[in-house]
Design an enzyme around this catalytic site. Structure first.
Site, PDB file in Angstrom:
ATOM      1  N   THR A  49      -0.976  16.012   7.537  1.00  0.00           N
ATOM      2  CA  THR A  49       0.070  15.173   8.105  1.00  0.00           C
ATOM      3  C   THR A  49       1.268  16.049   8.449  1.00  0.00           C
ATOM      4  OG1 THR A  49       1.283  14.669   6.063  1.00  0.00           O
ATOM      5  CG2 THR A  49      -0.708  13.382   6.511  1.00  0.00           C
ATOM      6  N   CYS A  50       2.353  15.404   8.878  1.00  0.00           N
ATOM      7  CA  CYS A  50       3.529  16.177   9.276  1.00  0.00           C
ATOM      8  C   CYS A  50       4.208  16.869   8.095  1.00  0.00           C
ATOM      9  CB  CYS A  50       4.521  15.278  10.004  1.00  0.00           C
ATOM     10  SG  CYS A  50       5.129  13.901   8.997  1.00  0.00           S
ATOM     11  N   GLU A 114       6.258   4.740   1.688  1.00  0.00           N
ATOM     12  CA  GLU A 114       5.879   4.462   3.079  1.00  0.00           C
ATOM     13  C   GLU A 114       4.392   4.157   3.164  1.00  0.00           C
ATOM     14  OE1 GLU A 114       4.045   6.663   5.092  1.00  0.00           O
ATOM     15  OE2 GLU A 114       3.933   8.454   3.838  1.00  0.00           O
ATOM     16  N   ALA A 115       4.077   3.163   3.997  1.00  0.00           N
ATOM     17  CA  ALA A 115       2.700   2.691   4.101  1.00  0.00           C
ATOM     18  C   ALA A 115       1.872   3.507   5.085  1.00  0.00           C
ATOM     19  CB  ALA A 115       2.685   1.221   4.521  1.00  0.00           C
ATOM     20  N   GLN A 116       2.507   4.381   5.855  1.00  0.00           N
ATOM     21  CA  GLN A 116       1.773   5.164   6.850  1.00  0.00           C
ATOM     22  C   GLN A 116       0.712   6.043   6.208  1.00  0.00           C
ATOM     23  OE1 GLN A 116       4.794   7.274   9.005  1.00  0.00           O
ATOM     24  NE2 GLN A 116       5.494   5.470  10.118  1.00  0.00           N
ATOM     25  N   GLN A 120      -3.344   7.314   7.027  1.00  0.00           N
ATOM     26  CA  GLN A 120      -3.777   8.708   7.068  1.00  0.00           C
ATOM     27  C   GLN A 120      -4.922   8.973   6.092  1.00  0.00           C
ATOM     28  OE1 GLN A 120       0.162  10.065   6.277  1.00  0.00           O
ATOM     29  NE2 GLN A 120       0.719  10.240   8.439  1.00  0.00           N
ATOM     30  N   GLY A 189       1.650  11.677  22.699  1.00  0.00           N
ATOM     31  CA  GLY A 189       0.546  11.849  21.766  1.00  0.00           C
ATOM     32  C   GLY A 189      -0.086  10.513  21.441  1.00  0.00           C
ATOM     33  N   MET A 193      -0.748   9.227  13.794  1.00  0.00           N
ATOM     34  CA  MET A 193       0.682   8.983  13.639  1.00  0.00           C
ATOM     35  C   MET A 193       1.228   8.217  14.828  1.00  0.00           C
ATOM     36  SD  MET A 193       3.496   9.218  11.942  1.00  0.00           S
ATOM     37  CE  MET A 193       3.429  10.498  10.696  1.00  0.00           C
TER      38      MET A 193
END
Length: 467
Positions: A49-50, A114-116, A120, A189, A193
């Site tokens: 991830t980032c 955070e739910a992101q 992922q 993109g 994400m």
């Protein structure tokens, strides 16, 4: 299965190191191939991830698995050990599973809760299954992490205290671009994400959402879900769309800047708010120095989150609730695992008893078979089997119960010692869970040939990582 996680994140490494270790598609492929070629690696999930890079592996041995993962990682990212080693951490066995649950619940995220990250982790699972790179046990571990992460969000007020990276970045956007309902957004993109970004922007009610991507079909899929526009990513298209957008969010997997000052042509007096969520960065820093352009990157986000620490009674209470859920689930998973591990030992014990019983029955028949009535012999044989079953029943049932509830006692190994069961029947114990940080480059490649834990601790500088 033995779960081993090797990685680095915003908690262990500064942004320049994370930036240098970020993987593009080709590097990700090389890393997967190198890890799976290791002699001790049975399966792999790659979480990139980032602000995080983790190798989640099913290994057959701790030392060898550590060597395989470490060597593959350093060879792929091309960073010398003196730079990379102090920022790496390793979690093994139960500690690895606990870390995976913290990650899935958002407790290890730059933005608390955070739910992101759930999306992922889900991508790690689906990509690993598609590639057939996951073992059944590793797939199950990832599924459990997703289930428990969802439970944490459903049963606590985690969502109310969570701050996504995008949400944090957009805090000051309305002051720059005005009403969202009149603003046009451009997303550069179309990866995982980007999907989260597009969904978040749609909830904010942007006037228009455009998505540019090298693979147009992926952009079209994202755009279709929000009634947006999809366009191919070319310098010409990018320049035109940047000029027409008020809010620009870039999150590609490209190496090198995607958005440069030459592509940013702004109408004087029309401000633009640019968010760079990519690692390595998509937007050249010089863009932020241009007139009427506000640029927010991951460094800025990290600083904002540090300046607004998670505090207050409500947040503290929510974190405690999530940790309680993780502890409860770890106890349950541990009990299930110990119950499974005692199974082969119980089967081996019953097999040994059956062998002894058959030998005794054969000896009895050989000794008195000619003189005894067959019905008497059959009844004696039945009685012997019944006695053996009754003798074994209570110990084996209790062994399973004790194994499920035990903390620090390996009842499978204990049965093996008491009844001299062969180690090949799954009665060996396993190395206790560890998590260690700060790899010593001089020892990682040798770790696969060593068996003592002192060597491993030296390989990681003898320091435990922060939980």
């Amino acid at each position: 299965m033995a779960l081993l996680i090797l990685g680095l994140s915003h908690r262990s490494a500064p942004m320049p190191v994370l930036d240098a270790a970020a993987l593009d598609a080709a590097a990700g492929e090389r890393l997967r191939e190198a890890v799976l070629a290791g002699s001790y690696v049975n399966g792999l999930g790659l979480l990139s991830t980032c602000n995080r890079l983790e190798l989640i592996a099913d290994v057959s041995a701790f030392h060898g698995g550590l060597a395989d993962l470490g060597s593959a990682l350093v060879d792929t990212v091309g960073i010398d050990w003196q730079t990379l080693a102090p920022h790496l951490y390793a979690h093994y066995d139960e500690r690895a599973m606990e870390h995976l649950l913290h990650v899935a619940c958002g407790l290890d995220s730059m933005a608390l809760g955070e739910a992101q990250i759930l999306g992922q982790v889900r991508q790690v699972l689906s990509e690993g299954q598609r590639r057939k790179e996951l073992t059944g046990e590793l797939s199950q571990a990832l599924q459990q992490a997703l289930r428990i992460g969802k439970r944490a969000h459903a049963e606590t007020e985690l969502d109310s205290v969570a701050r996504s990276l995008l949400g944090t970045a957009l805090d000051s956007a309305p002051g720059v671009i005005g009403d969202y309902a009149k603003a046009k957004a451009l997303v550069v993109g179309a990866g995982a994400m980007s999907g989260l970004v597009v969904a978040s922007l749609a909830k904010l009610g942007l006037n228009r959402i455009s998505i540019v991507n090298r693979s147009l079909d992926r952009a079209e899929r994202l755009a279709a879900g929000v009634g947006g526009r999809a366009l191919p990513l070319t310098p010409e298209t990018l320049e035109t769309e940047i000029a027409d957008a008020d809010l620009i969010v870039s999150c590609t997997g490209a190496r090198g800047a995607v958005i440069t000052p030459d592509l940013v042509r702004r109408v004087p007096g029309r401000p633009a708010f640019v968010v760079d969520l990519a690692l390595p960065r998509d937007v050249a820093p010089e863009v932020g120095e241009m007139e009427d352009v506000t640029l927010i990157g991951l460094d800025d986000l990290a600083e904002r989150l540090r300046e607004a620490p998670h505090s207050g009674d409500k947040v503290t209470a929510v974190i405690a609730q999530v940790r309680a859920i993780i502890a409860q689930e770890m106890n349950r998973l541990g009990a299930e695992r110990r119950a499974r591990e005692i199974g082969p030992a119980v089967a081996a014990l019953r097999s040994r008893a059956a062998e002894v019983l058959e030998l005794e029955i054969a000896r009895l028949r050989s000794k008195i078979g000619r003189d005894a009535d067959e019905r008497v012999l059959a009844e004696a044989e039945t009685a012997m089997r019944r006695v053996a079953d009754k003798i074994l029943h209570t110990p084996t049932v209790r062994a399973k119960e004790l194994a499920a509830d035990a903390q620090g006692v390996d009842y499978a190994a204990l049965l093996g010692v008491l009844f001299d069961l062969p180690s090949g029947d799954g009665v060996k114990g396993h190395v206790a869970g560890q998590h260690i940080g700060g790899i010593d480059p001089a020892h990682v490649r040798l770790a696969g040939n060593r068996s003592d834990e002192d060597t491993v601790l030296r390989a990681f500088g003898g320091r435990e990582a922060a939980s």
